[in-house]
Write a protein that holds these residues in place. Structure first.
Motif, PDB file in Angstrom:
ATOM      1  N   ILE A  79      15.392 -14.142  26.012  1.00 44.67           N
ATOM      2  CA  ILE A  79      16.531 -14.741  26.696  1.00 44.67           C
ATOM      3  C   ILE A  79      17.318 -14.841  25.183  1.00 44.67           C
ATOM      4  CG2 ILE A  79      16.199 -17.206  26.083  1.00 44.67           C
ATOM      5  CD1 ILE A  79      17.759 -17.832  28.407  1.00 44.67           C
ATOM      6  N   TYR A  80      16.841 -15.123  24.185  1.00 45.97           N
ATOM      7  CA  TYR A  80      17.667 -15.102  22.532  1.00 45.97           C
ATOM      8  C   TYR A  80      18.161 -13.577  22.679  1.00 45.97           C
ATOM      9  CZ  TYR A  80      18.334 -15.011  17.719  1.00 45.97           C
ATOM     10  OH  TYR A  80      18.911 -14.924  16.390  1.00 45.97           O
ATOM     11  N   ARG A  81      17.313 -12.390  22.689  1.00 48.12           N
ATOM     12  CA  ARG A  81      17.824 -11.087  22.571  1.00 48.12           C
ATOM     13  C   ARG A  81      19.046 -10.898  23.276  1.00 48.12           C
ATOM     14  NH1 ARG A  81      13.060  -8.169  22.007  1.00 48.12           N
ATOM     15  NH2 ARG A  81      13.238  -8.128  19.967  1.00 48.12           N
ATOM     16  N   LYS A  82      19.214 -11.514  24.781  1.00 52.56           N
ATOM     17  CA  LYS A  82      20.063 -11.365  25.828  1.00 52.56           C
ATOM     18  C   LYS A  82      21.260 -11.857  25.248  1.00 52.56           C
ATOM     19  CE  LYS A  82      17.360 -10.918  30.097  1.00 52.56           C
ATOM     20  NZ  LYS A  82      17.054 -11.372  31.347  1.00 52.56           N
ATOM     21  N   ARG A  83      21.236 -13.237  24.417  1.00 52.42           N
ATOM     22  CA  ARG A  83      22.203 -13.828  24.188  1.00 52.42           C
ATOM     23  C   ARG A  83      23.159 -12.837  22.929  1.00 52.42           C
ATOM     24  NH1 ARG A  83      19.021 -19.204  22.953  1.00 52.42           N
ATOM     25  NH2 ARG A  83      19.007 -19.911  25.230  1.00 52.42           N
ATOM     26  N   ILE A  84      22.027 -12.493  22.161  1.00 52.16           N
ATOM     27  CA  ILE A  84      22.464 -11.802  20.989  1.00 52.16           C
ATOM     28  C   ILE A  84      23.218 -10.451  21.241  1.00 52.16           C
ATOM     29  CG2 ILE A  84      21.799 -10.373  18.810  1.00 52.16           C
ATOM     30  CD1 ILE A  84      21.686 -13.238  18.317  1.00 52.16           C
ATOM     31  N   LEU A 142      27.142  -9.386  20.558  1.00 50.61           N
ATOM     32  CA  LEU A 142      27.137  -7.826  19.860  1.00 50.61           C
ATOM     33  C   LEU A 142      28.124  -7.231  20.644  1.00 50.61           C
ATOM     34  CD1 LEU A 142      23.822  -6.782  18.725  1.00 50.61           C
ATOM     35  CD2 LEU A 142      25.629  -7.782  17.288  1.00 50.61           C
ATOM     36  N   THR A 143      27.905  -7.231  21.988  1.00 55.21           N
ATOM     37  CA  THR A 143      28.904  -6.308  22.707  1.00 55.21           C
ATOM     38  C   THR A 143      30.385  -6.654  23.026  1.00 55.21           C
ATOM     39  OG1 THR A 143      27.937  -7.406  24.859  1.00 55.21           O
ATOM     40  CG2 THR A 143      27.158  -5.228  24.119  1.00 55.21           C
ATOM     41  N   SER A 144      30.497  -8.112  22.741  1.00 58.94           N
ATOM     42  CA  SER A 144      31.680  -8.846  22.761  1.00 58.94           C
ATOM     43  C   SER A 144      32.286  -8.930  21.497  1.00 58.94           C
ATOM     44  CB  SER A 144      31.487 -10.133  23.263  1.00 58.94           C
ATOM     45  OG  SER A 144      30.920 -11.047  22.599  1.00 58.94           O
ATOM     46  N   ALA A 145      31.591  -8.680  20.573  1.00 53.27           N
ATOM     47  CA  ALA A 145      32.188  -8.650  18.967  1.00 53.27           C
ATOM     48  C   ALA A 145      32.513  -7.572  18.441  1.00 53.27           C
ATOM     49  CB  ALA A 145      31.337  -9.701  18.178  1.00 53.27           C
ATOM     50  N   TYR A 146      31.784  -6.530  18.644  1.00 54.66           N
ATOM     51  CA  TYR A 146      32.047  -5.033  18.066  1.00 54.66           C
ATOM     52  C   TYR A 146      32.482  -4.024  18.931  1.00 54.66           C
ATOM     53  CZ  TYR A 146      29.002  -7.071  14.102  1.00 54.66           C
ATOM     54  OH  TYR A 146      28.860  -7.863  13.153  1.00 54.66           O
ATOM     55  N   SER A 147      33.421  -3.041  18.332  1.00 53.75           N
ATOM     56  CA  SER A 147      33.639  -1.900  19.323  1.00 53.75           C
ATOM     57  C   SER A 147      32.776  -0.467  18.587  1.00 53.75           C
ATOM     58  CB  SER A 147      35.080  -1.784  19.406  1.00 53.75           C
ATOM     59  OG  SER A 147      35.604  -1.589  18.042  1.00 53.75           O
ATOM     60  N   THR A 148      32.399  -0.978  17.139  1.00 49.02           N
ATOM     61  CA  THR A 148      31.446   0.001  16.636  1.00 49.02           C
ATOM     62  C   THR A 148      30.588  -0.744  15.895  1.00 49.02           C
ATOM     63  OG1 THR A 148      33.068   0.079  14.761  1.00 49.02           O
ATOM     64  CG2 THR A 148      33.462   1.946  16.596  1.00 49.02           C
ATOM     65  N   ILE A 149      29.309  -0.240  15.720  1.00 48.75           N
ATOM     66  CA  ILE A 149      28.420  -0.997  15.013  1.00 48.75           C
ATOM     67  C   ILE A 149      27.325  -0.136  14.611  1.00 48.75           C
ATOM     68  CG2 ILE A 149      27.069  -1.709  17.243  1.00 48.75           C
ATOM     69  CD1 ILE A 149      26.276  -4.329  15.792  1.00 48.75           C
ATOM     70  N   ASN A 150      26.807  -0.321  13.542  1.00 54.76           N
ATOM     71  CA  ASN A 150      25.667   0.803  12.916  1.00 54.76           C
ATOM     72  C   ASN A 150      24.388   0.304  13.484  1.00 54.76           C
ATOM     73  OD1 ASN A 150      24.627  -0.963  10.927  1.00 54.76           O
ATOM     74  ND2 ASN A 150      26.185  -0.402   9.433  1.00 54.76           N
ATOM     75  N   VAL A 151      23.651   1.533  13.685  1.00 56.45           N
ATOM     76  CA  VAL A 151      21.978   1.117  14.135  1.00 56.45           C
ATOM     77  C   VAL A 151      21.583  -0.042  13.029  1.00 56.45           C
ATOM     78  CG1 VAL A 151      20.062   2.451  14.628  1.00 56.45           C
ATOM     79  CG2 VAL A 151      21.976   3.361  14.949  1.00 56.45           C
ATOM     80  N   ALA A 152      21.797   0.228  12.019  1.00 55.54           N
ATOM     81  CA  ALA A 152      20.892  -0.987  11.004  1.00 55.54           C
ATOM     82  C   ALA A 152      21.275  -2.310  11.319  1.00 55.54           C
ATOM     83  CB  ALA A 152      21.334  -0.626   9.587  1.00 55.54           C
ATOM     84  N   ASP A 153      22.697  -2.368  11.825  1.00 58.47           N
ATOM     85  CA  ASP A 153      22.872  -3.797  12.047  1.00 58.47           C
ATOM     86  C   ASP A 153      22.210  -4.365  13.460  1.00 58.47           C
ATOM     87  OD1 ASP A 153      24.408  -4.317   9.929  1.00 58.47           O
ATOM     88  OD2 ASP A 153      26.331  -3.871  10.925  1.00 58.47           O
TER      89      ASP A 153
END
Length: 160
Positions: free
Chosen positions: A116-121, A125-136
């Motif tokens: 459930i924590y991973r789903k929250r994160i 992430l999907t609502s906050a980022y339009s691009t994100i690097n793999v390390a993040d």
């Protein structure tokens, strides 16, 4: 003290009801002056974290007898997860949860918490980022690079 309802909820994997159930039972025990030596503090604490209720978890931690904290390492391990949540140490949550040897009653509950924590994160992430690097993604989601690369992020571009 009759903890059969708590054990039934754990075995049935009704984790979302555990916090209020434990709160009610602990209040009943306190009102009767009953000893809480066998109280499932680790379950109770994780139940509040499961619901993302950090304030109640903090209050429970502060009111937990020091003898119980010292005698049961699972309580301290759950609290370390809570501390990571409090300071937004996303990777630390996974490190602590996966690095502790949980007892049989807690292992499934911790796994459900991580899910459930991973789903929250993921939603964050999907609502906050339009691009994100793999390390993040690796850092926030507690997964390896291969899983992070294969993770489905709709309308989000993963940068290497």
């Amino acid at each position: 003290m009759d903890l059969s309802a708590v054990h039934a909820a754990l075995s049935s994997k009704y984790y979302s009801v555990l916090a209020s159930l434990c709160d009610d039972l602990l209040l009943q025990a306190a009102s009767r002056g009953a000893a809480t030596d066998d109280w499932p503090y680790a379950v109770h604490l994780l139940a509040h974290l499961f619901l993302n209720d950090l304030n109640s978890a903090r209050f429970l931690w502060k009111s937990t007898p020091q003898e119980a904290k010292d005698a049961r390492p699972e309580i301290a391990a759950v609290w370390r997860i809570g501390q990571c949540l409090w300071i937004r140490d996303y990777a630390g949550v996974y490190t602590i949860a996966q690095g502790f040897e949980w007892g049989p009653e807690m292992a499934d509950f911790v796994a459900a918490f991580l899910e459930i924590y991973r789903k929250r994160i993921f939603q964050l992430l999907t609502s906050a980022y339009s691009t994100i690097n793999v390390a993040d993604v690796v850092h926030f989601m507690g997964m390896n690079e291969e899983n992070a690369t294969n993770c489905m992020f709709p309308e989000t571009i993963l940068l290497q």
